[in-house]
Write a protein that holds these residues in place. Structure first.
Motif, PDB file in Angstrom:
ATOM      1  N   GLY A 269       9.591   0.202  -7.737  1.00 55.39           N
ATOM      2  CA  GLY A 269       9.224  -0.573  -7.289  1.00 55.39           C
ATOM      3  C   GLY A 269       9.166  -0.184  -5.947  1.00 55.39           C
ATOM      4  N   LEU A 270       9.596  -1.230  -4.924  1.00 55.95           N
ATOM      5  CA  LEU A 270       9.648  -0.110  -3.165  1.00 55.95           C
ATOM      6  C   LEU A 270      10.799   0.655  -3.687  1.00 55.95           C
ATOM      7  CD1 LEU A 270      12.024  -2.601  -2.158  1.00 55.95           C
ATOM      8  CD2 LEU A 270      10.576  -4.122  -3.004  1.00 55.95           C
ATOM      9  N   ILE A 271      11.005   0.975  -2.255  1.00 56.49           N
ATOM     10  CA  ILE A 271      11.386   2.058  -1.505  1.00 56.49           C
ATOM     11  C   ILE A 271      12.575   1.761  -1.277  1.00 56.49           C
ATOM     12  CG2 ILE A 271      11.691   3.613  -0.324  1.00 56.49           C
ATOM     13  CD1 ILE A 271       8.790   5.036  -1.633  1.00 56.49           C
TER      14      ILE A 271
ATOM     15  N   HIS B  99       0.936  -1.442  -0.687  1.00 52.73           N
ATOM     16  CA  HIS B  99      -0.204  -0.147  -0.396  1.00 52.73           C
ATOM     17  C   HIS B  99       0.841   0.885  -0.185  1.00 52.73           C
ATOM     18  CE1 HIS B  99      -4.167   2.373   2.068  1.00 52.73           C
ATOM     19  NE2 HIS B  99      -3.204   2.909   1.084  1.00 52.73           N
ATOM     20  N   TYR B 100       2.101   1.393   0.370  1.00 53.82           N
ATOM     21  CA  TYR B 100       2.658   1.916   1.152  1.00 53.82           C
ATOM     22  C   TYR B 100       3.274   2.480  -0.619  1.00 53.82           C
ATOM     23  CZ  TYR B 100       7.228   4.496   2.291  1.00 53.82           C
ATOM     24  OH  TYR B 100       8.466   5.566   2.223  1.00 53.82           O
ATOM     25  N   ASP B 101       3.910   1.989  -0.880  1.00 61.09           N
ATOM     26  CA  ASP B 101       4.316   1.773  -2.612  1.00 61.09           C
ATOM     27  C   ASP B 101       3.161   3.246  -3.569  1.00 61.09           C
ATOM     28  OD1 ASP B 101       6.586   0.579  -2.251  1.00 61.09           O
ATOM     29  OD2 ASP B 101       5.522  -1.507  -2.562  1.00 61.09           O
ATOM     30  N   ILE B 102       1.784   2.847  -3.267  1.00 63.49           N
ATOM     31  CA  ILE B 102       1.150   3.381  -3.767  1.00 63.49           C
ATOM     32  C   ILE B 102       0.651   4.205  -3.900  1.00 63.49           C
ATOM     33  CG2 ILE B 102      -1.264   2.528  -4.673  1.00 63.49           C
ATOM     34  CD1 ILE B 102       0.759   0.305  -5.568  1.00 63.49           C
ATOM     35  N   THR B 103       0.417   5.151  -2.539  1.00 57.66           N
ATOM     36  CA  THR B 103      -0.382   6.195  -2.201  1.00 57.66           C
ATOM     37  C   THR B 103       1.042   6.283  -0.913  1.00 57.66           C
ATOM     38  OG1 THR B 103      -1.507   5.329  -0.194  1.00 57.66           O
ATOM     39  CG2 THR B 103      -2.444   5.671  -2.225  1.00 57.66           C
ATOM     40  N   GLY B 104       1.356   5.699  -0.005  1.00 56.73           N
ATOM     41  CA  GLY B 104       2.671   6.072   0.240  1.00 56.73           C
ATOM     42  C   GLY B 104       2.703   6.202   1.795  1.00 56.73           C
ATOM     43  N   LYS B 105       1.397   5.552   1.910  1.00 58.91           N
ATOM     44  CA  LYS B 105       0.167   5.148   3.612  1.00 58.91           C
ATOM     45  C   LYS B 105       1.821   4.559   4.580  1.00 58.91           C
ATOM     46  CE  LYS B 105      -3.752   3.985   5.930  1.00 58.91           C
ATOM     47  NZ  LYS B 105      -4.347   3.420   6.024  1.00 58.91           N
ATOM     48  N   ASN B 106       1.723   4.284   5.437  1.00 57.76           N
ATOM     49  CA  ASN B 106       2.438   3.268   6.342  1.00 57.76           C
ATOM     50  C   ASN B 106       1.501   1.532   6.905  1.00 57.76           C
ATOM     51  OD1 ASN B 106       4.967   2.073   7.760  1.00 57.76           O
ATOM     52  ND2 ASN B 106       3.677   2.921   9.496  1.00 57.76           N
ATOM     53  N   CYS B 107       2.115   1.071   5.073  1.00 59.56           N
ATOM     54  CA  CYS B 107       0.848  -0.193   5.358  1.00 59.56           C
ATOM     55  C   CYS B 107       1.563  -0.607   4.242  1.00 59.56           C
ATOM     56  CB  CYS B 107      -0.407   0.071   5.188  1.00 59.56           C
ATOM     57  SG  CYS B 107      -1.369  -1.507   5.284  1.00 59.56           S
ATOM     58  N   PRO B 108       1.690  -2.039   4.151  1.00 65.06           N
ATOM     59  CA  PRO B 108       1.889  -2.799   5.905  1.00 65.06           C
ATOM     60  C   PRO B 108       3.293  -2.260   6.594  1.00 65.06           C
ATOM     61  CG  PRO B 108       2.576  -3.944   3.862  1.00 65.06           C
ATOM     62  CD  PRO B 108       2.195  -3.087   3.599  1.00 65.06           C
ATOM     63  N   THR B 109       3.315  -1.600   8.072  1.00 70.33           N
ATOM     64  CA  THR B 109       4.031  -1.101   8.802  1.00 70.33           C
ATOM     65  C   THR B 109       4.845  -2.414   8.331  1.00 70.33           C
ATOM     66  OG1 THR B 109       2.409   0.436  10.013  1.00 70.33           O
ATOM     67  CG2 THR B 109       4.772  -0.307  10.710  1.00 70.33           C
ATOM     68  N   PRO B 110       5.660  -2.988   8.795  1.00 71.94           N
ATOM     69  CA  PRO B 110       6.650  -4.939   8.936  1.00 71.94           C
ATOM     70  C   PRO B 110       7.493  -4.143   7.885  1.00 71.94           C
ATOM     71  CG  PRO B 110       4.598  -5.604  10.175  1.00 71.94           C
ATOM     72  CD  PRO B 110       4.293  -4.468   9.734  1.00 71.94           C
ATOM     73  N   PHE B 111       6.520  -4.265   7.051  1.00 72.57           N
ATOM     74  CA  PHE B 111       7.461  -4.399   5.418  1.00 72.57           C
ATOM     75  C   PHE B 111       7.930  -2.623   4.559  1.00 72.57           C
ATOM     76  CE2 PHE B 111       5.020  -8.811   3.259  1.00 72.57           C
ATOM     77  CZ  PHE B 111       5.781  -9.030   4.601  1.00 72.57           C
ATOM     78  N   VAL B 112       7.314  -2.092   5.607  1.00 71.95           N
ATOM     79  CA  VAL B 112       7.209  -0.910   5.440  1.00 71.95           C
ATOM     80  C   VAL B 112       8.659  -0.290   6.168  1.00 71.95           C
ATOM     81  CG1 VAL B 112       7.271   1.926   5.055  1.00 71.95           C
ATOM     82  CG2 VAL B 112       5.522   0.577   4.732  1.00 71.95           C
TER      83      VAL B 112
ATOM     84  N   ASP C 153      10.888  -2.249   7.291  1.00 68.91           N
ATOM     85  CA  ASP C 153      12.258  -3.367   6.748  1.00 68.91           C
ATOM     86  C   ASP C 153      11.425  -3.834   5.604  1.00 68.91           C
ATOM     87  OD1 ASP C 153      14.224  -5.089   6.562  1.00 68.91           O
ATOM     88  OD2 ASP C 153      13.564  -6.105   8.784  1.00 68.91           O
ATOM     89  N   SER C 154      12.389  -3.629   4.687  1.00 69.61           N
ATOM     90  CA  SER C 154      11.837  -3.725   3.351  1.00 69.61           C
ATOM     91  C   SER C 154      12.230  -4.629   3.312  1.00 69.61           C
ATOM     92  CB  SER C 154      12.129  -2.510   1.796  1.00 69.61           C
ATOM     93  OG  SER C 154      13.855  -2.466   2.575  1.00 69.61           O
ATOM     94  N   SER C 155      13.354  -5.006   3.683  1.00 67.54           N
ATOM     95  CA  SER C 155      13.423  -7.046   2.896  1.00 67.54           C
ATOM     96  C   SER C 155      12.778  -8.070   3.877  1.00 67.54           C
ATOM     97  CB  SER C 155      15.053  -7.183   3.967  1.00 67.54           C
ATOM     98  OG  SER C 155      14.494  -6.938   5.613  1.00 67.54           O
ATOM     99  N   LYS C 156      12.225  -7.561   4.671  1.00 71.82           N
ATOM    100  CA  LYS C 156      10.700  -8.634   5.057  1.00 71.82           C
ATOM    101  C   LYS C 156       9.323  -8.559   3.435  1.00 71.82           C
ATOM    102  CE  LYS C 156      10.753  -7.983   9.704  1.00 71.82           C
ATOM    103  NZ  LYS C 156       9.722  -8.231  10.820  1.00 71.82           N
TER     104      LYS C 156
END
Length: 262
Positions: A221-223, A149-162, A164-167
């Motif tokens: 892709g992801l940040i 969700h974070y990649d789409i709109t910047g919302k901190n979701c799912p927080t554990p994947f934001v 720690d992007s390695s997750k």
């Protein structure tokens, strides 16, 4: 046999508006942020309290340690990834019946349930990987079409994947393994002068930096964040600029202004 139970909520304007998707271009991963609520609890919320509160929100599938529930049909819109306009170009969309619908018109939302202690259980993640792999097969997608969700709109979701992007990288790798075949990237003609750099690590120097899903500067892709390190598979040149393909399958700039190598 599907990896989820069909348990649809009633048609209503707040959680299931009965609007048709324009197509499925990606899967968006979320977390519920409601500790100790199961997939069934979430389904009941979106079929009751959420409607009563007149809150526009939902997702297609909710996953917990024991099961997954599909609460919105996969050809219908769920209100899950449109809190801000889409930052991913391919998800931007509009329709006469939902102007500015963006990612809600072009993606499927998958929510992971949260444990009592606020974490996502490993079994929930594994089940979500299975669900997403099934969706990828159904809609002819790859792990490169999975976004937070974070990649789409910047919302901190799912927080554990934001945080720690390695997750998230690991999640996508798990889906790729379940798909059982190599993902397709950009055509080899888009890249040139590739070289093997497989034993080197690239380290992010910038505060945050986009990775890319393929050897294409437009396919963001992801940040990733400063200090994160990734194994380099090879170096290549794309449209005159150097890029690294990572062991994870993602790509990142090789510009020394933003990264270093050791």
């Amino acid at each position: 046999m599907a990896s989820y139970i069909k348990d649809y909520v009633e048609v209503n304007k707040y959680t299931r508006p009965d609007l048709k998707l324009l197509g499925v271009k990606g899967i968006v991963i979320h977390w519920t942020a409601t500790p100790n609520a199961s997939a069934k609890n979430e389904r009941n919320y979106f079929n009751g309290t959420c409607i009563a509160e007149k809150r526009y929100a939902s997702a297609h599938i909710f996953v917990d340690r024991k099961e997954a529930r599909l609460i919105i049909p996969l050809d219908e819109v769920a209100y899950h990834a449109n809190d801000k306009p889409s930052k991913i170009a391919k998800f931007k969309a509009t329709a006469s019946y939902y102007k500015g619908g963006n990612a809600n018109l072009t993606t499927i939302g998958v929510e992971m349930c949260v444990e009592k202690n606020g974490t996502i259980h490993a079994d929930t993640i594994a089940r979500a990987e299975k669900v997403v792999a099934e969706l990828c097969k159904q809609f002819k997608l790859t792990e490169k079409d999975i976004y937070r969700h974070y990649d789409i709109t910047g919302k901190n979701c799912p927080t554990p994947f934001v945080s720690d992007s390695s997750k998230f990288t690991s999640f996508k790798a798990g889906v790729k393994k379940l798909l059982g075949s190599k993902s397709t990237g950009s055509k080899t003609s888009t890249a040139s002068k590739s070289s093997d750099s497989s034993k080197k690590m690239v380290i992010v120097k910038a505060a945050q930096l986009y990775t890319y899903n393929s050897a294409d500067w437009n396919d963001k892709g992801l940040i990733v964040k400063k200090g994160e390190a990734f194994t380099i598979k090879r170096e290549l040149t794309v449209k005159g600029s150097k890029m690294y393909q990572l062991k994870s399958g993602l790509y990142i700039t090789a510009n020394t202004k933003y990264v270093s190598v050791k």
